[in-house]
Scaffold this motif. Structure first.
Motif, short mmCIF file in Angstrom:
data_model
loop_
_atom_site.label_atom_id
_atom_site.label_comp_id
_atom_site.label_asym_id
_atom_site.label_seq_id
_atom_site.Cartn_x
_atom_site.Cartn_y
_atom_site.Cartn_z
N ARG A 50 -3.75 -1.25 -1.09
CA ARG A 50 -4.87 -1.68 -2.02
C ARG A 50 -4.63 -2.34 -3.46
NH1 ARG A 50 -7.28 4.02 -0.87
NH2 ARG A 50 -8.85 3.61 0.76
N LEU A 75 -8.33 -6.20 -3.10
CA LEU A 75 -8.20 -6.41 -1.64
C LEU A 75 -7.66 -4.96 -0.88
CD1 LEU A 75 -7.33 -8.38 0.65
CD2 LEU A 75 -4.97 -8.43 -0.52
N THR A 76 -8.08 -4.94 0.16
CA THR A 76 -7.86 -3.66 0.89
C THR A 76 -7.05 -4.31 2.29
OG1 THR A 76 -9.13 -2.08 -0.18
CG2 THR A 76 -8.32 -1.51 1.92
#
Length: 108
Positions: free
Chosen positions: A38, A47-48
């Motif tokens: 993450r 963003l993951t």
């Protein structure tokens, strides 16, 4: 017996299991590796990325209910044939809808 200052040989005769034994065990039992990445900026998630890796034999994967490669046209010739047959049937149906009287004219 190892001498001082000398590293033991990694594949010694009495040194336990070899690579083939380890690989056989991994494929027989299966291994799952999972992880999440993450990226946050000021408590805002930018963003993951979720990573899941399964290492197992084909038989073990099927036993676990994993068989996605059988339906993927890029990996299975049977799936590719099925996809082409389905696409062909759809195109014939669309052609029949566009030209409704054409099939009757061609018949003698």
């Amino acid at each position: 017996m190892t001498m001082p200052g000398r590293l033991p040989e990694p594949y010694a005769q009495g040194g336990g299991t070899n690579l083939a034994d380890v690989l056989e065990r991994v494929l027989d039992k299966g291994v799952v590796i999972a992880g999440d990445i993450r990226i946050n900026l000021l408590d805002i998630e930018l963003l993951t990325v979720k990573l899941r890796l399964v290492v197992a034999s084909v038989d073990k994967a099927k036993e676990m209910g994993i068989d996605w490669w059988e339906d993927d046209p890029a990996l299975s010739s049977r799936a590719r044939r099925n996809e082409l047959a389905r696409e062909n049937a759809e195109l014939r149906e669309r052609l029949a809808q566009l030209e409704p009287g054409r099939g009757e004219e061609e018949a003698p």
